[in-house]
Scaffold this motif. Structure first.
Motif, PDB file in Angstrom:
ATOM      1  N   MET A   1       0.823  -1.195   0.000  1.00  0.00           N
ATOM      2  CA  MET A   1       0.000   0.000   0.000  1.00  0.00           C
ATOM      3  C   MET A   1       0.869   1.261   0.000  1.00  0.00           C
ATOM      4  O   MET A   1       0.506   2.255  -0.603  1.00  0.00           O
ATOM      5  CB  MET A   1      -0.906  -0.008   1.229  1.00  0.00           C
ATOM      6  CG  MET A   1      -1.676   1.281   1.344  1.00  0.00           C
ATOM      7  SD  MET A   1      -2.667   1.455   2.803  1.00  0.00           S
ATOM      8  CE  MET A   1      -3.954   0.317   2.444  1.00  0.00           C
ATOM      9  N   HIS A   2       1.986   1.200   0.688  1.00  0.00           N
ATOM     10  CA  HIS A   2       2.869   2.358   0.794  1.00  0.00           C
ATOM     11  C   HIS A   2       3.322   2.861  -0.576  1.00  0.00           C
ATOM     12  O   HIS A   2       3.570   4.051  -0.752  1.00  0.00           O
ATOM     13  CB  HIS A   2       4.075   1.991   1.659  1.00  0.00           C
ATOM     14  CG  HIS A   2       4.950   3.150   1.980  1.00  0.00           C
ATOM     15  ND1 HIS A   2       6.035   3.483   1.216  1.00  0.00           N
ATOM     16  CD2 HIS A   2       4.885   4.070   2.968  1.00  0.00           C
ATOM     17  CE1 HIS A   2       6.615   4.551   1.722  1.00  0.00           C
ATOM     18  NE2 HIS A   2       5.932   4.928   2.791  1.00  0.00           N
ATOM     19  N   ALA A   3       3.407   1.976  -1.540  1.00  0.00           N
ATOM     20  CA  ALA A   3       3.904   2.345  -2.868  1.00  0.00           C
ATOM     21  C   ALA A   3       2.804   2.797  -3.819  1.00  0.00           C
ATOM     22  O   ALA A   3       3.100   3.201  -4.939  1.00  0.00           O
ATOM     23  CB  ALA A   3       4.657   1.159  -3.472  1.00  0.00           C
ATOM     24  N   THR A   4       1.558   2.790  -3.392  1.00  0.00           N
ATOM     25  CA  THR A   4       0.464   3.159  -4.290  1.00  0.00           C
ATOM     26  C   THR A   4       0.425   4.668  -4.510  1.00  0.00           C
ATOM     27  O   THR A   4       0.801   5.448  -3.627  1.00  0.00           O
ATOM     28  CB  THR A   4      -0.902   2.705  -3.719  1.00  0.00           C
ATOM     29  OG1 THR A   4      -1.148   3.390  -2.498  1.00  0.00           O
ATOM     30  CG2 THR A   4      -0.952   1.198  -3.525  1.00  0.00           C
ATOM     31  N   LEU A  87      -8.402   4.133   1.017  1.00  0.00           N
ATOM     32  CA  LEU A  87      -7.201   3.297   1.152  1.00  0.00           C
ATOM     33  C   LEU A  87      -7.423   2.183   2.163  1.00  0.00           C
ATOM     34  O   LEU A  87      -7.007   1.041   1.945  1.00  0.00           O
ATOM     35  CB  LEU A  87      -6.006   4.159   1.567  1.00  0.00           C
ATOM     36  CG  LEU A  87      -5.375   4.989   0.468  1.00  0.00           C
ATOM     37  CD1 LEU A  87      -4.424   6.008   1.065  1.00  0.00           C
ATOM     38  CD2 LEU A  87      -4.664   4.106  -0.522  1.00  0.00           C
ATOM     39  N   ASP A  88      -8.091   2.499   3.263  1.00  0.00           N
ATOM     40  CA  ASP A  88      -8.376   1.485   4.279  1.00  0.00           C
ATOM     41  C   ASP A  88      -9.296   0.403   3.717  1.00  0.00           C
ATOM     42  O   ASP A  88      -9.071  -0.790   3.944  1.00  0.00           O
ATOM     43  CB  ASP A  88      -8.999   2.140   5.508  1.00  0.00           C
ATOM     44  CG  ASP A  88      -9.261   1.149   6.621  1.00  0.00           C
ATOM     45  OD1 ASP A  88      -8.298   0.461   7.051  1.00  0.00           O
ATOM     46  OD2 ASP A  88     -10.426   1.046   7.058  1.00  0.00           O
ATOM     47  N   ALA A  89     -10.325   0.813   2.989  1.00  0.00           N
ATOM     48  CA  ALA A  89     -11.249  -0.162   2.395  1.00  0.00           C
ATOM     49  C   ALA A  89     -10.518  -1.054   1.399  1.00  0.00           C
ATOM     50  O   ALA A  89     -10.720  -2.277   1.380  1.00  0.00           O
ATOM     51  CB  ALA A  89     -12.405   0.564   1.717  1.00  0.00           C
ATOM     52  N   ASP A  90      -9.667  -0.457   0.565  1.00  0.00           N
ATOM     53  CA  ASP A  90      -8.888  -1.246  -0.397  1.00  0.00           C
ATOM     54  C   ASP A  90      -7.956  -2.217   0.319  1.00  0.00           C
ATOM     55  O   ASP A  90      -7.800  -3.367  -0.093  1.00  0.00           O
ATOM     56  CB  ASP A  90      -8.073  -0.332  -1.317  1.00  0.00           C
ATOM     57  CG  ASP A  90      -8.947   0.458  -2.274  1.00  0.00           C
ATOM     58  OD1 ASP A  90     -10.136   0.109  -2.433  1.00  0.00           O
ATOM     59  OD2 ASP A  90      -8.433   1.441  -2.844  1.00  0.00           O
ATOM     60  N   TYR A  91      -7.358  -1.760   1.397  1.00  0.00           N
ATOM     61  CA  TYR A  91      -6.446  -2.615   2.159  1.00  0.00           C
ATOM     62  C   TYR A  91      -7.198  -3.798   2.770  1.00  0.00           C
ATOM     63  O   TYR A  91      -6.730  -4.928   2.731  1.00  0.00           O
ATOM     64  CB  TYR A  91      -5.748  -1.801   3.244  1.00  0.00           C
ATOM     65  CG  TYR A  91      -4.858  -2.624   4.132  1.00  0.00           C
ATOM     66  CD1 TYR A  91      -3.617  -3.069   3.678  1.00  0.00           C
ATOM     67  CD2 TYR A  91      -5.257  -2.961   5.419  1.00  0.00           C
ATOM     68  CE1 TYR A  91      -2.800  -3.824   4.496  1.00  0.00           C
ATOM     69  CE2 TYR A  91      -4.436  -3.720   6.237  1.00  0.00           C
ATOM     70  CZ  TYR A  91      -3.206  -4.152   5.766  1.00  0.00           C
ATOM     71  OH  TYR A  91      -2.420  -4.911   6.565  1.00  0.00           O
ATOM     72  N   GLY A  95      -6.954  -5.439  -1.995  1.00  0.00           N
ATOM     73  CA  GLY A  95      -6.640  -4.913  -3.317  1.00  0.00           C
ATOM     74  C   GLY A  95      -5.417  -4.028  -3.295  1.00  0.00           C
ATOM     75  O   GLY A  95      -4.913  -3.635  -2.249  1.00  0.00           O
ATOM     76  N   ASP A  96      -4.940  -3.711  -4.464  1.00  0.00           N
ATOM     77  CA  ASP A  96      -3.788  -2.825  -4.597  1.00  0.00           C
ATOM     78  C   ASP A  96      -4.183  -1.375  -4.709  1.00  0.00           C
ATOM     79  O   ASP A  96      -3.343  -0.498  -4.718  1.00  0.00           O
ATOM     80  CB  ASP A  96      -2.956  -3.207  -5.822  1.00  0.00           C
ATOM     81  CG  ASP A  96      -2.227  -4.527  -5.616  1.00  0.00           C
ATOM     82  OD1 ASP A  96      -1.961  -4.878  -4.466  1.00  0.00           O
ATOM     83  OD2 ASP A  96      -1.962  -5.211  -6.619  1.00  0.00           O
TER      84      ASP A  96
END
Length: 97
Positions: A1-4, A87-91, A95-96
């Protein structure tokens, strides 16, 4: 996630508020300290009754602090929180982004 790109955008938005606001507040605070130490004549000027410039500057420090906190809360709710929630929901979905 950090790299998104979305996380990078969240950090960019956060920094675009926090760094300038912190710098401005520190300059304002240091101005108060400097004037209190080296401009006693100016700071002791009475404005109304026993209220002098130093007291007004001191009170304005509190006003500035609360104003900045209020403004940050509004900024965060409008610009940071929606992206952070996404971002939290994707995590949580795995997902990416």
């Amino acid at each position: 996630m950090h790299a998104t790109p979305e996380f990078a955008e969240l950090r960019r938005r956060y920094r675009s508020f926090v760094f300038p606001a912190t710098a401005a507040f520190l300059v304002w605070y240091l101005l108060y300290v400097i004037l209190s130490n080296w401009a006693g004549g100016f700071m002791s000027i009475r404005v109304v009754g026993h209220i002098n410039v130093a007291l007004i500057f001191g009170i304005l420090q509190f006003v500035t602090t609360f104003g900045l906190a209020y403004y940050y809360a509004r900024f965060s709710a409008a610009k940071l929180d929606p992206l952070a929630r996404q971002l939290d929901a994707d995590y949580r979905k795995g997902g990416d982004a």
